[in-house]
Every structure is written in structure tokens, then in C-alpha cells.
Motif scaffolding. Structure first.
Motif, PDB file in Angstrom:
ATOM      1  N   GLY A 134       0.825  -1.203   0.000  1.00 13.82           N
ATOM      2  CA  GLY A 134       0.000   0.000   0.000  1.00 13.82           C
ATOM      3  C   GLY A 134       0.859   1.253   0.000  1.00 13.82           C
ATOM      4  O   GLY A 134       1.929   1.284   0.625  1.00 13.82           O
ATOM      5  N   LYS A 135       0.413   2.321  -0.695  1.00 12.39           N
ATOM      6  CA  LYS A 135       1.209   3.541  -0.804  1.00 12.39           C
ATOM      7  C   LYS A 135       1.296   4.310   0.515  1.00 12.39           C
ATOM      8  O   LYS A 135       2.376   4.693   0.947  1.00 12.39           O
ATOM      9  N   LYS A 136       0.145   4.547   1.151  1.00  6.79           N
ATOM     10  CA  LYS A 136       0.145   5.312   2.398  1.00  6.79           C
ATOM     11  C   LYS A 136       0.203   4.407   3.614  1.00  6.79           C
ATOM     12  O   LYS A 136       0.946   4.660   4.548  1.00  6.79           O
ATOM     13  N   ILE A 137      -0.614   3.368   3.595  1.00  4.01           N
ATOM     14  CA  ILE A 137      -0.611   2.377   4.677  1.00  4.01           C
ATOM     15  C   ILE A 137      -0.244   1.047   4.051  1.00  4.01           C
ATOM     16  O   ILE A 137      -1.024   0.449   3.309  1.00  4.01           O
ATOM     17  N   ARG A 138       0.964   0.588   4.307  1.00  6.10           N
ATOM     18  CA  ARG A 138       1.504  -0.602   3.644  1.00  6.10           C
ATOM     19  C   ARG A 138       0.550  -1.795   3.686  1.00  6.10           C
ATOM     20  O   ARG A 138       0.371  -2.489   2.693  1.00  6.10           O
ATOM     21  N   ALA A 139      -0.056  -2.063   4.831  1.00  2.30           N
ATOM     22  CA  ALA A 139      -0.896  -3.257   4.989  1.00  2.30           C
ATOM     23  C   ALA A 139      -2.249  -3.141   4.294  1.00  2.30           C
ATOM     24  O   ALA A 139      -3.019  -4.093   4.287  1.00  2.30           O
ATOM     25  N   SER A 140      -2.543  -1.997   3.659  1.00  2.00           N
ATOM     26  CA  SER A 140      -3.844  -1.833   3.001  1.00  2.00           C
ATOM     27  C   SER A 140      -3.908  -2.530   1.642  1.00  2.00           C
ATOM     28  O   SER A 140      -4.985  -2.709   1.080  1.00  2.00           O
ATOM     29  N   LYS A 141      -2.766  -2.939   1.119  1.00  2.00           N
ATOM     30  CA  LYS A 141      -2.731  -3.638  -0.171  1.00  2.00           C
ATOM     31  C   LYS A 141      -1.650  -4.719  -0.095  1.00  2.00           C
ATOM     32  O   LYS A 141      -0.550  -4.475   0.382  1.00  2.00           O
ATOM     33  N   ARG A 142      -2.009  -5.920  -0.564  1.00  2.00           N
ATOM     34  CA  ARG A 142      -1.067  -7.043  -0.550  1.00  2.00           C
ATOM     35  C   ARG A 142      -0.777  -7.484  -1.976  1.00  2.00           C
ATOM     36  O   ARG A 142      -1.669  -7.503  -2.825  1.00  2.00           O
ATOM     37  N   ALA A 143       0.462  -7.826  -2.227  1.00  4.78           N
ATOM     38  CA  ALA A 143       0.878  -8.348  -3.534  1.00  4.78           C
ATOM     39  C   ALA A 143       1.393  -9.775  -3.330  1.00  4.78           C
ATOM     40  O   ALA A 143       2.263 -10.012  -2.494  1.00  4.78           O
ATOM     41  N   PHE A 144       0.828 -10.699  -4.087  1.00  2.00           N
ATOM     42  CA  PHE A 144       1.205 -12.105  -4.029  1.00  2.00           C
ATOM     43  C   PHE A 144       1.809 -12.491  -5.371  1.00  2.00           C
ATOM     44  O   PHE A 144       1.340 -12.053  -6.420  1.00  2.00           O
ATOM     45  N   ARG A 145       2.818 -13.329  -5.331  1.00  2.00           N
ATOM     46  CA  ARG A 145       3.500 -13.729  -6.564  1.00  2.00           C
ATOM     47  C   ARG A 145       3.852 -15.205  -6.462  1.00  2.00           C
ATOM     48  O   ARG A 145       4.464 -15.636  -5.478  1.00  2.00           O
ATOM     49  N   TRP A 146       3.413 -15.960  -7.459  1.00  2.00           N
ATOM     50  CA  TRP A 146       3.748 -17.383  -7.546  1.00  2.00           C
ATOM     51  C   TRP A 146       4.465 -17.600  -8.876  1.00  2.00           C
ATOM     52  O   TRP A 146       4.070 -17.059  -9.898  1.00  2.00           O
ATOM     53  N   VAL A 147       5.506 -18.424  -8.856  1.00  2.00           N
ATOM     54  CA  VAL A 147       6.224 -18.758 -10.087  1.00  2.00           C
ATOM     55  C   VAL A 147       6.163 -20.275 -10.257  1.00  2.00           C
ATOM     56  O   VAL A 147       6.496 -21.031  -9.331  1.00  2.00           O
ATOM     57  N   VAL A 148       5.695 -20.699 -11.441  1.00  2.00           N
ATOM     58  CA  VAL A 148       5.583 -22.118 -11.771  1.00  2.00           C
ATOM     59  C   VAL A 148       6.214 -22.358 -13.138  1.00  2.00           C
ATOM     60  O   VAL A 148       6.469 -21.412 -13.889  1.00  2.00           O
ATOM     61  N   CYS A 149       6.452 -23.617 -13.443  1.00  2.00           N
ATOM     62  CA  CYS A 149       6.890 -23.996 -14.786  1.00  2.00           C
ATOM     63  C   CYS A 149       6.168 -25.283 -15.156  1.00  2.00           C
ATOM     64  O   CYS A 149       5.696 -26.017 -14.285  1.00  2.00           O
ATOM     65  N   PHE A 150       6.048 -25.538 -16.444  1.00  2.00           N
ATOM     66  CA  PHE A 150       5.393 -26.748 -16.938  1.00  2.00           C
ATOM     67  C   PHE A 150       6.470 -27.668 -17.476  1.00  2.00           C
ATOM     68  O   PHE A 150       7.110 -27.366 -18.479  1.00  2.00           O
ATOM     69  N   GLY A 151       6.684 -28.762 -16.774  1.00  2.00           N
ATOM     70  CA  GLY A 151       7.802 -29.648 -17.062  1.00  2.00           C
ATOM     71  C   GLY A 151       8.998 -29.185 -16.254  1.00  2.00           C
ATOM     72  O   GLY A 151       9.127 -28.003 -15.944  1.00  2.00           O
ATOM     73  N   PRO A 152       9.884 -30.095 -15.889  1.00  2.00           N
ATOM     74  CA  PRO A 152      11.006 -29.749 -15.010  1.00  2.00           C
ATOM     75  C   PRO A 152      11.999 -28.756 -15.617  1.00  2.00           C
ATOM     76  O   PRO A 152      12.746 -28.113 -14.885  1.00  2.00           O
ATOM     77  N   ARG A 153      11.973 -28.606 -16.930  1.00  2.00           N
ATOM     78  CA  ARG A 153      12.872 -27.637 -17.570  1.00  2.00           C
ATOM     79  C   ARG A 153      12.103 -26.559 -18.322  1.00  2.00           C
ATOM     80  O   ARG A 153      12.669 -25.843 -19.144  1.00  2.00           O
TER      81      ARG A 153
END
Length: 147
Positions: free
Chosen positions: A25-44
Motif C-alpha cells: 500500500g502507498k500510504k498504509i503498507r498493509a492496506s494492499k497485498r501483492a502475491f507472486r507465484w512462479v511455476v513452470c510446466f515440465g522440469p525444464r
């Protein structure tokens, strides 16, 4: 497009590469959350990133896949769920969850991120076997499909 290549991607399972969550969050950090997941299809396979930005105050949810916005919606705090397909082969779902410490979960083909095989846990020999099996499955599926 090569049908055998498409089916090989479809036959490849998703692997967990990484995830993160942060208060943004810009003014109050906890007012907005950002989540990020990274996946791949197949081991390579190439890394694919799913990002969710969730406003605690307004209920706005923005989902991005590999940097491209795929959804922007305002919804109730506990009622969020969104699914989309990747390459026509895999079903990705982001949803609010009481079971997650962060309040949101990602799943690919109905497998929760926490239960995916970590990519860094696959040995080169295992990766060779898995890729060969996906190619063989892709070739069989392409041969069985009508033109």
C-alpha cells in the motif's frame, strides 16, 4: 502449431519455482497485498509468473500472468476466485482461502501450489525421463486426434 508439442505441454505437470507476499500500500503498507507465484510446466519449462494484487480496503483484485493483466475486479473480501487457461493446456486458479497463511491460494490443474513438486528437487536424470514421457504422451495424443 504442432499438435504433438501442444499435447506434450499438456502432459507436463506444473512445478513450484517460488512465491512471495508483500505489503505494498502507498500510504498504509498493509492496506494492499501483492502475491507472486512462479511455476513452470515440465522440469525444464520456462518460468511463468502469476501475480495477485489485493486491496484490503476496496476489495479490488488484479491478476496478472507473465506481466499481462488478465483480470481486474472489485469483490467481497472472502469470495474471490478466478480461473484461466495457459496455452490452452493448463487450468490456473487463484482464490481466497481460509487455509492459506496469506489468505489466497494458487492451484494449477487442481494441484495447490504447496503440493506441487519443487523444480529444484528434480534431478537431471529425473527431468530427462519426465520430458521423454511427456513427449511420448504428446505423440500418442496427436496420433489419436483427428486432423
Amino acid at each position: 502449431a504442432d499438435p504433438a508439442a501442444f499435447y506434450a505441454i499438456q502432459a507436463s505437470q506444473a512445478y513450484a519455482v517460488g512465491r512471495s507476499a508483500a505489503d505494498v500500500g502507498k500510504k498504509i503498507r498493509a492496506s494492499k497485498r501483492a502475491f507472486r507465484w512462479v511455476v513452470c510446466f515440465g522440469p525444464r519449462g520456462a518460468d511463468h509468473t502469476v501475480e495477485l494484487t489485493a486491496s484490503v480496503v476496496s476489495g479490488k483484485r488484479v491478476v496478472r500472468f507473465d506481466g499481462d493483466e488478465v483480470l481486474s475486479v472489485t469483490t467481497g473480501r472472502d469470495s474471490f476466485a478466478y480461473s484461466f487457461q495457459v496455452d490452452g493446456a493448463h487450468q490456473v486458479r487463484v482464490a481466497a482461502s481460509a487455509n492459506s497463511e496469506d489468505g489466497f491460494d494458487l492451484s494449477v490443474d487442481s494441484v495447490p501450489f504447496d503440493r506441487m513438486t519443487p523444480r529444484d528437487g528434480v534431478t537431471p536424470a529425473q527431468a530427462d525421463r519426465l520430458e521423454e514421457r511427456a513427449r511420448e504422451t504428446g505423440a500418442r495424443m496427436a496420433a489419436a486426434s483427428p486432423p
